[in-house]
Design an enzyme around this catalytic site. Structure first.
Site, short mmCIF file in Angstrom:
data_model
loop_
_atom_site.label_atom_id
_atom_site.label_comp_id
_atom_site.label_asym_id
_atom_site.label_seq_id
_atom_site.Cartn_x
_atom_site.Cartn_y
_atom_site.Cartn_z
N GLU A 16 53.08 -2.94 50.55
CA GLU A 16 51.86 -3.47 49.94
C GLU A 16 51.16 -4.44 50.88
O GLU A 16 49.93 -4.44 50.98
CB GLU A 16 52.20 -4.15 48.61
N LYS A 69 47.26 -4.00 52.21
CA LYS A 69 46.22 -5.02 52.09
C LYS A 69 45.58 -5.28 53.45
O LYS A 69 44.36 -5.46 53.54
CB LYS A 69 46.81 -6.35 51.55
N GLU A 80 43.38 -1.98 54.56
CA GLU A 80 42.23 -1.55 53.78
C GLU A 80 41.06 -2.52 53.85
O GLU A 80 39.91 -2.09 53.66
CB GLU A 80 42.64 -1.29 52.32
N ARG A 121 32.44 0.66 42.83
CA ARG A 121 32.76 2.07 42.59
C ARG A 121 32.03 3.00 43.56
O ARG A 121 32.33 4.20 43.60
CB ARG A 121 32.39 2.45 41.16
N CYS A 136 32.02 7.01 41.60
CA CYS A 136 30.64 6.56 41.62
C CYS A 136 30.39 5.75 40.36
O CYS A 136 31.15 5.83 39.40
CB CYS A 136 29.68 7.75 41.68
N TRP A 155 29.45 6.97 45.94
CA TRP A 155 30.48 7.02 46.98
C TRP A 155 30.52 8.48 47.43
O TRP A 155 30.90 9.36 46.68
CB TRP A 155 31.83 6.59 46.41
N ASN A 186 29.47 11.36 38.18
CA ASN A 186 30.67 10.83 38.83
C ASN A 186 31.73 11.91 38.75
O ASN A 186 32.02 12.42 37.67
CB ASN A 186 31.14 9.56 38.13
N GLY A 187 32.31 12.29 39.89
CA GLY A 187 33.35 13.32 39.88
C GLY A 187 33.12 14.35 40.97
O GLY A 187 32.30 14.16 41.88
N HIS A 201 64.82 4.35 65.40
CA HIS A 201 64.69 5.81 65.35
C HIS A 201 63.30 6.27 65.77
O HIS A 201 62.83 7.31 65.31
CB HIS A 201 65.04 6.31 63.94
N LYS A 233 36.88 1.59 44.04
CA LYS A 233 37.90 0.95 43.22
C LYS A 233 38.75 1.94 42.44
O LYS A 233 39.96 1.88 42.47
CB LYS A 233 37.22 -0.03 42.24
#
Length: 612
Positions: A485, A489, A492, A27, A2, A77, A103-104, A508, A607
């Site tokens: 990666e 991208k 997300e 955030r 947050c 968030w 935040n947390g 497989h 983020k």
């Protein structure tokens, strides 16, 4: 995950709080709120809004309708409780004497809540944060000391937190405290500030203090005082932020992500230049001595998300160049699997923010076990930077978009340089060969720029596949690391289901997922594995897949197999990831744009992941 801001000074607080929150919306963006004290009446006004920050800005007339020169703000968030005005911060004690932003995550909130209910407190939200503010209020009513009440509450709270706190009874002060969640304190010409990240206060001041774990800050409009848990005052040195304030702005680009993709040539060059002196890799400024490198018998690399994908690429490069065994771990797994760390080993922690909760916990576990830690981070003064034995800073500058691009690219450079120096110290890389590799590194920025100059082809292709439901990325060796990666991208920011596979694993089980027109991206930068990956691409094409091939200039035979081909310049094979990732970043970006999505703030993501 947050965003927190706070201000006390001579100017109206609400516009400053909202401007700071606008820099922190990456955030958290489920809801937002501010609390401002009106000095003329002594009352505090709390205003909240569900959804993006724009709603709160409109609700407060850009902050002009909320009068006062001190306040705290928050962009959320959601963790505990759905996004709503009730669950939005700031939260208040029952009598509104104590107001708090957080935040947390408070792990023992249920236990604390039951204790407070027995003492007559009521709860209006589903959040753990409301427990924190009422716990502080409980101890304030017993001690009548803001400092003591915050310190006592901190000793009873388990979890991670950064707090901004206001007391109605203390009209000339705001307080801040932290444990395992980032928080900085700033001093400007007209007041003092708190923020959970540098961009929040960068337009007000460049002079900041880093508050450490289990410390409390007391701010007035003119002064800042820091205290430990014993309430002893402690001294801190001011740090000057070097970032250009414009570096945290879009600079004419439609999105931060596109701007940051285009900043990669500069970021890569700056990171190389920081550690290459007189045509040699030089770590003397970070205190990483050759004698220490010579004793390394094993390397453990730990990261989350894209940082873990850097670790994957680094494993291939390090083992090939140094013959030192390398283990890689997702940070959240490393800390819980009771890792066996051998003597004469090194743990490398990779993190953009330097505050990633699981990575920070992995660092502390490594140090508990007596193993040296090298931090690879982007933020000066961050927790991982401060707690590592050595720190390789990446020179990406502020990265605002949730989806990392330039931070990932500079982390790769840092790991290449580490591998090269380790190989030299181990006697496996001559000065002549090292000079050749440095020459190749120095060409990477121009080669990245060449790829960017041809981005319209990727944009056209992305528009064709914007409605895809599933995508697959295939590669072998380093190309598998690139694929991981590229796939991240895509998923997300475009919300398309996307997976990356080691190409040899197709038979497989995975190949059963291929249907007509399923997009499969084959990455082929490693010449010794080119034919093997081509054969895997042929297998999926025969089952109806539509193929995009990504390879280096000269491998034009790929057009016999791929339906659409993308080429990147040739480089030393160890460095191929730095070039091949650029088209995949652009592909994810342009698919997201074509779908009309919020590229910089993808749903459900923030983020800096500062909670488990």
């Amino acid at each position: 995950m947050c965003g927190i801001v706070g201000y006390i000074g001579e100017q109206q607080a609400a516009p400053i709080l909202l401007a700071g929150l606008s820099k922190l919306e990456y955030r958290g963006y489920d809801s937002a709120g501010i609390c401002v004290r009106d000095e003329s009446t002594g009352n505090v006004e709390v205003v909240k809004a569900k959804g993006r920050l724009r709603t709160l800005i409109e609700k407060t007339d850009d902050g002009h309708s909320v009068i006062g020169t001190s306040g705290i703000g928050h962009t959320r968030w959601a963790t505990h409780g759905e996004p709503s005005e009730n669950n939005a911060h700031p939260h208040c004690s029952d009598d509104k004497n104590v107001v708090l932003v957080h935040n947390g995550i408070i792990e023992n909130f249920q236990e604390l809540k039951e204790k407070l209910v027995k003492r007559g407190y009521t709860f209006y939200s589903e959040t753990d944060t409301e427990v924190a503010v009422k716990l502080i209020d409980y101890y304030y009513k017993k001690t009548e000391s803001p400092l003591t009440s915050i310190a006592t509450a901190m000793l009873h709270i388990r979890g991670s937190y950064a707090f901004g706190v206001m007391f109605k009874d203390c009209p000339n002060k705001i307080f801040a405290a932290r444990k395992d969640s980032p928080l900085i304190i700033g001093k400007s010409e007209h007041g003092t500030l708190i923020g959970s990240d540098v961009p929040a206060i960068l337009d007000q001041t460049r002079n900041v203090y880093y508050i450490d774990n289990m410390e409390i800050a007391e701010l007035t409009k003119d002064e800042i005082h820091f205290f430990n848990m014993d309430e002893d005052e402690i001294e801190k040195e001011v740090v000057q932020i070097k970032w250009d304030a414009e570096a945290a702005e879009k600079g004419g680009y439609e999105h931060f992500m596109l701007k940051e993709i285009h900043e990669q040539p500069r970021a890569v060059q700056d990171t190389i230049g920081a550690y290459v002196k007189d045509n040699a890799v030089d770590f003397s400024e970070i205190g990483l001595k050759d004698e220490e490198l010579a004793n390394i018998e094993r390397v453990y690399i730990v990261g989350c998300g894209s940082a873990y994908h850097v670790a994957m690429a680094a494993k291939y490069v390090l083992e090939d160049m140094t013959q030192v065994p390398v283990e890689i771990d997702i940070a959240s797994e490393f800390r819980y699997r009771n890792p066996i760390l051998v003597k004469n080993s090194l743990v490398v922690i990779i993190s953009q923010s330097g505050e990633t909760a699981d990575s920070l916990a992995a660092l502390r576990l490594a140090k508990e076990k007596g193993v040296a830690v090298l931090g690879v981070v982007n933020v000066v003064g961050s927790s991982i930077a401060r707690e590592s034995d050595h720190t390789l800073y990446t020179y990406a500058g502020p990265e605002i978009s949730v989806a990392t691009t330039k931070a990932y690219s500079t982390q790769l450079i840092a790991m290449y340089l580490f591998a090269m120096r380790l190989a030299q110290v181990k006697g496996l890389l001559s000065e002549e060969d090292c000079a050749k590799m440095i020459a190749e590194l120095n060409e990477l920025p121009a080669k990245i720029q060449k790829i960017l100059d041809d981005k319209e082809r990727i944009q056209w292709f992305a528009s064709k596949y914007a409605n895809a439901k599933d995508m697959f990325f295939l590669g072998r060796g380093l190309d598998y690391a690139i694929s991981l990666e590229g796939s991240l991208k895509m998923k997300e920011i475009s919300y398309i289901h996307s997976e990356a596979y080691a190409a040899g694993e197709l038979k497989h089980g995975t190949i059963s997922l291929i249907e007509d027109n399923t997009l499969v991206v084959g990455v082929l930068t490693q010449s010794n594995l080119y034919e093997k990956t081509i054969s895997n691409m042929v297998e999926v094409k025969s089952r109806g897949a539509y193929l995009m091939g990504l390879t280096t200039y000269g491998n034009y035979g790929i057009e016999d197999t791929a339906d659409f081909s993308v080429y990147v310049p040739k480089t030393d094979p160890h460095f191929a990831t730095s070039l091949a990732i650029i088209p995949l970043q652009l592909l994810g970006y342009y698919v997201s744009v074509a779908k009309g999505l919020d590229v910089d703030k993808p749903r459900n993501l923030a983020k800096s992941v500062t909670v488990e």
